[in-house]
Design a protein around this motif. Structure first.
Motif, PDB file in Angstrom:
ATOM      1  N   ARG A 295     -13.597 -52.356  21.741  1.00 45.11           N
ATOM      2  CA  ARG A 295     -12.527 -53.109  21.086  1.00 45.11           C
ATOM      3  C   ARG A 295     -11.696 -52.177  20.212  1.00 45.11           C
ATOM      4  NH1 ARG A 295     -17.087 -56.500  21.174  1.00 45.11           N
ATOM      5  NH2 ARG A 295     -17.640 -56.175  18.985  1.00 45.11           N
ATOM      6  N   GLN A 296     -12.356 -51.232  19.548  1.00 49.45           N
ATOM      7  CA  GLN A 296     -11.627 -50.259  18.733  1.00 49.45           C
ATOM      8  C   GLN A 296     -10.727 -49.379  19.608  1.00 49.45           C
ATOM      9  OE1 GLN A 296     -15.069 -48.546  16.784  1.00 49.45           O
ATOM     10  NE2 GLN A 296     -14.623 -49.645  14.880  1.00 49.45           N
ATOM     11  N   ARG A 297     -11.239 -48.985  20.750  1.00 51.16           N
ATOM     12  CA  ARG A 297     -10.455 -48.142  21.660  1.00 51.16           C
ATOM     13  C   ARG A 297      -9.193 -48.880  22.107  1.00 51.16           C
ATOM     14  NH1 ARG A 297     -12.594 -43.240  24.357  1.00 51.16           N
ATOM     15  NH2 ARG A 297     -11.141 -42.693  25.983  1.00 51.16           N
ATOM     16  N   LEU A 298      -9.345 -50.152  22.437  1.00 47.60           N
ATOM     17  CA  LEU A 298      -8.172 -50.939  22.823  1.00 47.60           C
ATOM     18  C   LEU A 298      -7.202 -51.073  21.658  1.00 47.60           C
ATOM     19  CD1 LEU A 298      -9.802 -53.701  25.034  1.00 47.60           C
ATOM     20  CD2 LEU A 298      -8.171 -51.944  25.784  1.00 47.60           C
ATOM     21  N   ARG A 299      -7.720 -51.343  20.480  1.00 52.22           N
ATOM     22  CA  ARG A 299      -6.836 -51.485  19.307  1.00 52.22           C
ATOM     23  C   ARG A 299      -6.059 -50.195  19.040  1.00 52.22           C
ATOM     24  NH1 ARG A 299     -11.104 -55.103  16.767  1.00 52.22           N
ATOM     25  NH2 ARG A 299     -10.040 -57.110  16.638  1.00 52.22           N
ATOM     26  N   GLU A 300      -6.709 -49.050  19.228  1.00 51.43           N
ATOM     27  CA  GLU A 300      -6.033 -47.762  19.017  1.00 51.43           C
ATOM     28  C   GLU A 300      -4.930 -47.535  20.040  1.00 51.43           C
ATOM     29  OE1 GLU A 300      -9.226 -44.935  19.081  1.00 51.43           O
ATOM     30  OE2 GLU A 300     -10.044 -45.662  17.179  1.00 51.43           O
ATOM     31  N   ALA A 301      -5.109 -48.058  21.252  1.00 49.01           N
ATOM     32  CA  ALA A 301      -4.129 -47.852  22.316  1.00 49.01           C
ATOM     33  C   ALA A 301      -2.963 -48.828  22.251  1.00 49.01           C
ATOM     34  CB  ALA A 301      -4.810 -47.983  23.680  1.00 49.01           C
ATOM     35  N   ILE A 302      -3.153 -49.927  21.564  1.00 51.59           N
ATOM     36  CA  ILE A 302      -2.145 -50.983  21.508  1.00 51.59           C
ATOM     37  C   ILE A 302      -1.354 -50.825  20.207  1.00 51.59           C
ATOM     38  CG2 ILE A 302      -1.789 -53.474  21.498  1.00 51.59           C
ATOM     39  CD1 ILE A 302      -4.506 -53.651  23.040  1.00 51.59           C
ATOM     40  N   PRO A 303      -0.030 -50.697  20.296  1.00 45.24           N
ATOM     41  CA  PRO A 303       0.767 -50.341  19.118  1.00 45.24           C
ATOM     42  C   PRO A 303       1.049 -51.471  18.124  1.00 45.24           C
ATOM     43  CG  PRO A 303       2.195 -50.596  21.011  1.00 45.24           C
ATOM     44  CD  PRO A 303       0.781 -50.768  21.511  1.00 45.24           C
ATOM     45  N   VAL A 304       0.409 -52.604  18.264  1.00 42.58           N
ATOM     46  CA  VAL A 304       0.590 -53.716  17.332  1.00 42.58           C
ATOM     47  C   VAL A 304      -0.780 -54.276  16.965  1.00 42.58           C
ATOM     48  CG1 VAL A 304       2.859 -54.333  18.281  1.00 42.58           C
ATOM     49  CG2 VAL A 304       0.805 -55.448  19.169  1.00 42.58           C
TER      50      VAL A 304
END
Length: 162
Positions: free
Chosen positions: A69-78
């Motif tokens: 989930r952290q990896r996705l959050r880092e990749a998503i700019p919002v």
């Protein structure tokens, strides 16, 4: 259903697995982190690209671990929120058994559940009881997403359409 309600694109996370990972799952072998990192990166990039055209996006995926989930959050700019549709073993097995044409066999359910890290209270994850009707789940998730400052993980929520 939620993407329709929000009038935004929907991305199916399974579409972002590479052929090797799909073959591995089809053979009944669970994925490991080395298999999942490129998948999460592709999915996160696709979400970011979709967001660049404006609006919102809904993506379905098994972000089983906090670090996923952290990896996705880092990749998503919002700011990114997750909704966990939680169900018991028997219900998950029933659903997997009824899914036709999908590469993941029911034999992988145990490894998926063993990998699952339930969200901590400070994560922006809303957990809903997945045995409820999809329309009710959509109503509640939509209401949560509309809150300006959503509460963190609230555990299983009573499903009233407030």
């Amino acid at each position: 259903m939620l993407a329709q309600r929000l009038d935004c694109p929907f991305l199916e996370g399974d579409d972002f697995h590479d052929a090797r990972a799909v073959a591995k799952m089809r053979a009944g072998k669970p994925l490991d982190d080395d298999d999942r990192w490129p998948w999460l990166d592709r999915l996160g990039a696709a979400i970011g690209e979709t967001l660049a055209s404006g609006g919102a996006v809904v993506a379905a995926c098994s972000a089983l671990r906090l670090r996923y989930r952290q990896r996705l959050r880092e990749a998503i700019p919002v700011p990114t929120r997750f909704v966990l549709l939680d169900a018991g073993y028997d219900e998950l097995l029933r659903r997997l058994s009824q899914r036709s044409g999908h590469y993941m066999p029911t034999s992988l359910l145990d490894s998926q559940l063993a990998t699952l890290e339930r969200p901590d209270a400070d994560e922006m994850v809303f957990t809903l009881d997945a045995v409820e009707p999809p329309e009710r789940l959509c109503d509640i998730a939509h209401a949560w997403l509309r809150t300006p400052t959503p509460l963190a993980n609230l555990g299983h929520q009573p499903l009233s359409s407030a």
